[in-house]
Design a protein around this motif. Structure first.
Motif, PDB file in Angstrom:
ATOM      1  N   MET A 264       0.814  -1.219   0.000  1.00 42.93           N
ATOM      2  CA  MET A 264       0.000   0.000   0.000  1.00 42.93           C
ATOM      3  C   MET A 264       0.844   1.264   0.000  1.00 42.93           C
ATOM      4  O   MET A 264       0.307   2.370  -0.134  1.00 42.93           O
ATOM      5  CB  MET A 264      -0.921   0.004   1.225  1.00 42.93           C
ATOM      6  N   GLY A 265       2.154   1.121   0.189  1.00 47.61           N
ATOM      7  CA  GLY A 265       3.029   2.282   0.217  1.00 47.61           C
ATOM      8  C   GLY A 265       2.964   3.060   1.518  1.00 47.61           C
ATOM      9  O   GLY A 265       3.255   4.264   1.543  1.00 47.61           O
ATOM     10  N   VAL A 266       2.584   2.372   2.597  1.00 47.45           N
ATOM     11  CA  VAL A 266       2.495   3.017   3.909  1.00 47.45           C
ATOM     12  C   VAL A 266       3.636   2.490   4.785  1.00 47.45           C
ATOM     13  O   VAL A 266       3.779   1.273   4.953  1.00 47.45           O
ATOM     14  CB  VAL A 266       1.142   2.718   4.588  1.00 47.45           C
ATOM     15  N   PRO A 267       4.483   3.367   5.346  1.00 53.84           N
ATOM     16  CA  PRO A 267       5.607   2.896   6.178  1.00 53.84           C
ATOM     17  C   PRO A 267       5.122   2.230   7.459  1.00 53.84           C
ATOM     18  O   PRO A 267       4.050   2.562   7.971  1.00 53.84           O
ATOM     19  CB  PRO A 267       6.394   4.180   6.470  1.00 53.84           C
ATOM     20  N   MET A 268       5.930   1.302   7.990  1.00 52.26           N
ATOM     21  CA  MET A 268       5.549   0.582   9.190  1.00 52.26           C
ATOM     22  C   MET A 268       5.399   1.502  10.407  1.00 52.26           C
ATOM     23  O   MET A 268       4.716   1.151  11.369  1.00 52.26           O
ATOM     24  CB  MET A 268       6.564  -0.517   9.499  1.00 52.26           C
ATOM     25  N   GLU A 269       6.003   2.685  10.354  1.00 54.40           N
ATOM     26  CA  GLU A 269       5.830   3.645  11.460  1.00 54.40           C
ATOM     27  C   GLU A 269       4.382   4.115  11.557  1.00 54.40           C
ATOM     28  O   GLU A 269       3.967   4.664  12.594  1.00 54.40           O
ATOM     29  CB  GLU A 269       6.730   4.869  11.270  1.00 54.40           C
ATOM     30  N   ASN A 270       3.630   3.899  10.498  1.00 51.24           N
ATOM     31  CA  ASN A 270       2.226   4.307  10.468  1.00 51.24           C
ATOM     32  C   ASN A 270       1.269   3.109  10.556  1.00 51.24           C
ATOM     33  O   ASN A 270       0.126   3.189  10.111  1.00 51.24           O
ATOM     34  CB  ASN A 270       1.928   5.112   9.206  1.00 51.24           C
TER      35      ASN A 270
END
Length: 323
Positions: A264-270
């Motif tokens: 999804m292109g979302v970093p694991m920090e989010n």
């Protein structure tokens, strides 16, 4: 103005008993390192003897009501997502209704295994938008420890017990992407894949049964189907992956969580991750993770959240909401 189902309060409950991975080493050919490496799980909670799903659900419901500043008198309906109800009938939801002292409204269970809470959110939103209820208590609660085969190291180390609950409330919103509340839902199922994840017993077959899973096959389906559902829900709502503040995924396997976020292109920090402390709590995992995320100070009012899950059926889906 647009009427939306908005999160008014949230809470969770975990049984007192904590079971670390090392506890399985005495009875299974496994280790803490093996379990952590393959799942990301370090510990989970098991319900006490005599502590049933409706008890967990009621405790989580009370926490959510407290967070919302409401009482059971303010609730119109209760939906409990569970695959492990106390009894065949009546529903766990009516038991929660009774334990809360709620003498009005209606209550029912919903069963879509690990995707149950997503399905329950959709149903609660529909009830609210149809004018059937102003406030709905939506609960995910499970005692999966009661359906484990303790000789099967591939499954019994993965699951735990717990409950999470939210209060959804009708609110008028301006009518744009900045609206608080649920913006879109995407639901799916495909019964051809029943044998990938199921319990080999039930009322009609006159047996209790145990959970059975083809883990590699479930993994193969999970990332693709979860990503597709999340992206479809985002598109319905007019958003893209870059708009997402938090993914709150079903807490099943860290590799599935990481793979879906990457796609999804979302970093694991989010991404809200509670898996290592709770294991897979099925329908309870999403509201439990949301509640923990809020308590940690991660989830804040106005944040855009995507939550997604896949479970037996196969059944899967996603919800886009603004906190």
């Amino acid at each position: 103005m647009t009427g939306r189902a908005v999160v008014k309060g949230i809470g969770h409950y975990l049984p007192e008993r904590i079971v670390p991975n090392a506890e399985f080493e005495a009875t299974l050919d496994t280790s803490d390192e093996w379990i952590r490496a393959r799942s990301g799980i370090e510990r989970r909670h098991f319900a006490a003897e005599g502590e049933n799903t409706s008890d967990l659900a009621t405790a989580a419901a009370r926490a959510a009501l407290d967070d919302a500043g409401l009482t059971p008198d303010d609730i119109d309906a209760i939906i409990v997502a569970t695959s492990t109800p106390d009894l065949t009938f009546p529903s766990a939801a009516t038991m929660v209704q009774s334990k809360l002292g709620m003498r009005h409204g209606f209550a029912f269970d919903l069963q879509a295994v690990c995707a149950g809470f997503i399905y329950a959110l959709c149903n609660a939103t529909a009830l609210i938008q149809a004018g059937q209820a102003k406030r709905v208590l939506v609960i995910g609660a499970e005692t999966f420890s009661r359906i484990m085969d303790w000789t099967d190291r591939s499954t019994c180390v993965l699951f735990g017990d717990g409950a999470g609950a939210i209060v959804l409330e009708y609110q008028d919103q301006p009518g744009g992407t900045s609206d608080r509340g649920i913006h879109a839902v995407d639901l799916n199922s495909d019964g051809r894949f029943k044998d990938l994840l199921y319990v080999d017993g039930g009322v009609s077959t006159q047996s209790t049964g145990h959970l059975r899973m083809q883990g590699n096959q479930v993994f193969r389906h999970a990332i693709e189907k979860l990503t597709s559902a999340a992206e479809t829900a985002l598109e319905k709502a007019g958003f893209e992956g870059k708009d997402v503040d938090w993914i709150v995924p079903h807490q099943a396997n860290i590799r599935i969580i990481q793979g879906t976020a990457k796609k999804m292109g979302v970093p694991m920090e989010n991404v809200i991750v509670t898996l290592k402390d709770h294991g897979n709590t099925s329908a309870a995992s999403i509201p439990l993770a949301m509640s923990v995320g809020k308590a940690r100070g991660q989830i804040k009012e106005g944040d855009l959240i995507v939550t997604e899950a896949i479970g037996g059926g196969l059944a899967w889906g996603a919800v886009v909401l603004r906190w």
